[in-house]
Each structure stands twice: as C-alpha cells, then as structure tokens.
Write a protein that holds these residues in place. Structure first.
Motif, PDB file in Angstrom:
ATOM      1  N   ASP A 162       0.814  -1.207   0.000  1.00 29.54           N
ATOM      2  CA  ASP A 162       0.000   0.000   0.000  1.00 29.54           C
ATOM      3  C   ASP A 162       0.855   1.267   0.000  1.00 29.54           C
ATOM      4  OD1 ASP A 162       1.027  -0.246   2.531  1.00 29.54           O
ATOM      5  OD2 ASP A 162      -0.906  -0.268   3.569  1.00 29.54           O
ATOM      6  N   PHE A 163       2.168   1.115  -0.177  1.00 30.95           N
ATOM      7  CA  PHE A 163       3.043   2.284  -0.230  1.00 30.95           C
ATOM      8  C   PHE A 163       2.872   2.968  -1.591  1.00 30.95           C
ATOM      9  CE2 PHE A 163       7.064   4.503  -0.938  1.00 30.95           C
ATOM     10  CZ  PHE A 163       7.236   5.155   0.270  1.00 30.95           C
ATOM     11  N   PRO A 164       2.637   4.291  -1.618  1.00 32.90           N
ATOM     12  CA  PRO A 164       2.419   4.973  -2.903  1.00 32.90           C
ATOM     13  C   PRO A 164       3.676   4.964  -3.763  1.00 32.90           C
ATOM     14  CG  PRO A 164       2.607   6.571  -1.113  1.00 32.90           C
ATOM     15  CD  PRO A 164       2.547   5.220  -0.471  1.00 32.90           C
ATOM     16  N   THR A 165       3.510   4.796  -5.059  1.00 32.23           N
ATOM     17  CA  THR A 165       4.665   4.733  -5.958  1.00 32.23           C
ATOM     18  C   THR A 165       5.421   6.052  -5.999  1.00 32.23           C
ATOM     19  OG1 THR A 165       3.219   5.286  -7.820  1.00 32.23           O
ATOM     20  CG2 THR A 165       3.644   2.947  -7.411  1.00 32.23           C
ATOM     21  N   THR A 166       4.745   7.152  -5.691  1.00 33.11           N
ATOM     22  CA  THR A 166       5.422   8.455  -5.669  1.00 33.11           C
ATOM     23  C   THR A 166       6.116   8.718  -4.342  1.00 33.11           C
ATOM     24  OG1 THR A 166       3.351   9.505  -4.951  1.00 33.11           O
ATOM     25  CG2 THR A 166       3.822   9.484  -7.319  1.00 33.11           C
ATOM     26  N   GLY A 167       5.849   7.898  -3.343  1.00 34.92           N
ATOM     27  CA  GLY A 167       6.406   8.143  -2.026  1.00 34.92           C
ATOM     28  C   GLY A 167       5.645   9.235  -1.289  1.00 34.92           C
ATOM     29  N   HIS A 168       6.164   9.655  -0.140  1.00 42.24           N
ATOM     30  CA  HIS A 168       5.523  10.683   0.675  1.00 42.24           C
ATOM     31  C   HIS A 168       6.271  12.012   0.638  1.00 42.24           C
ATOM     32  CE1 HIS A 168       2.687   7.809   2.334  1.00 42.24           C
ATOM     33  NE2 HIS A 168       3.697   7.009   2.653  1.00 42.24           N
ATOM     34  N   VAL A 169       7.591  11.942   0.498  1.00 41.19           N
ATOM     35  CA  VAL A 169       8.395  13.168   0.499  1.00 41.19           C
ATOM     36  C   VAL A 169       9.388  13.115  -0.652  1.00 41.19           C
ATOM     37  CG1 VAL A 169       8.182  13.539   2.990  1.00 41.19           C
ATOM     38  CG2 VAL A 169      10.075  12.170   2.094  1.00 41.19           C
TER      39      VAL A 169
END
Length: 206
Positions: A162-169
């Motif tokens: 469920d980790f977004p491919t764009t990341g968080h930062v």
C-alpha cells in the motif's frame, strides 16, 4: 554428492518427516514443492523452532543464508490465517547437505513484531534490518534495529503493497538554506489510458 539445491522428491519427503518429528507441535505446516521443503511455525514457537533446526540431529542447519519479509496484503486468506506480514528464512546444513525454508507470520497487521534470530544465526543482523526498513517488521531483541537501505528521513516502508509509488516526500536543494531539504511530494498522480489501435489490418500479414 547430490547438490542440496536440487533434492530428489524422496529426500525432500524424508527431510519433511524429520523436521515434523523434531519440531513436533511447533509445526503448523510442512509443504514440499519442486523438491524444496517449507516449514511454517507459530510466532510463539519461532525462537524454539529455530534453535532446534540449528542444533537437533537430522537438522543441523548451521547457516542462515537469507531472510526477508513478505507482504501478502489483500492476498491473505485462509491459507495464511488471515495474517498479512510474514518472515521467510532460508537455512543451509553444510554438514548434511540439505536446505529448508522457514516461515513465520506476525500476529498484528498494524504493528508487525516477531522475535529476532540474530542470537541464533548472526548473519540475520542485516537481513532483519532490511526487512524492518522495507516492510516495517520489528524484530524484538535485535540490538541495532535501524534503517539500512533508505535514508534517515524516509517516511514509510517502500515494499509494503500500500506504499504509494510516488512516495511521501521528496528531496531538493534549497539555495536559501544552502542544504538539501525534505518536502511533501509534488508529483501529481496520473491515470494512464492505454493507446487504442483502430487500424483494421494492424498486426496482420501484409
């Protein structure tokens, strides 16, 4: 001598029977596929089972050659007791020329915790740090559990499904502060529409 990486079905069954006898009630499942033996144990029995696999006659798995995390995510079902995170280890017996795969599932999907086997096989040190970094699995008893692949300021665990491919930062150089800083990711999510080919003879013989 027969290679341990290509065990015959008979030797795999014999090893499976040996492991079942040695581990007894600690075994949840013994699976044999493609000449490989996989043993699943409960989280409460993980350390005791690992110690037996290292020391017991007929086992003697002196080396841990790999350890990783697995995120079953929405694929978890009755086969996995409905649990999401699993730790998988690959053990090698040099003395008896045999291998086994050891699996254990973390009991809490929100905060996955499992015992560290670093005191049994010291090669588990960096492997467990990697599983912590990438999956967020906490190895209780590990004396230096910190990130090993991502940066100190990294948010989240990138191998979780469920980790977004764009990341968080994201990182950028700030000319005013004259240093690299973190900021919320600025990439906008896009929906990619596949191209539709409408030529009548596309893909046909010319």
């Amino acid at each position: 001598m027969q290679s341990s990486s290509s065990s015959s079905p008979a030797s795999a069954r014999q090893l499976g029977d040996t492991l079942a006898a040695v581990l007894g009630a600690k075994v949840k499942n013994v699976q044999i596929a493609l000449g490989e033996v996989t043993v699943t144990v409960a989280a409460a029995d993980y350390l005791a089972a690992a110690t037996l696999l290292r020391d017991a006659a007929g086992c003697q798995f002196e080396q841990l050659i790999d350890l990783c995390g697995v995120d079953y995510s929405e694929y978890k079902d009755g086969r996995y007791d409905g649990l999401r995170y699993c730790v998988v280890s690959h053990l090698l017996s040099v003395s008896l020329n045999q291998r086994v795969r050891l699996k254990v599932f973390c009991l809490d999907d929100d905060f996955p915790v499992i015992d560290s086997v670093n005191g049994i096989w010291n090669s588990a040190n960096w492997f467990e740090r990697e599983a912590f970094d990438l999956y967020g699995i906490v190895f209780e008893g590990h004396n230096d559990l910190r990130r090993i692949l991502t940066d100190y300021g990294f948010i989240g665990h990138p191998f979780r499904k469920d980790f977004p491919t764009t990341g968080h930062v994201e990182m950028r150089y700030d000319p005013e502060q004259k240093r690299v800083i973190y900021q919320p990711v600025t990439i906008e999510p896009r929906e990619i529409t596949p191209r539709v080919i409408r030529e009548d003879n596309y893909g046909g013989l010319q």
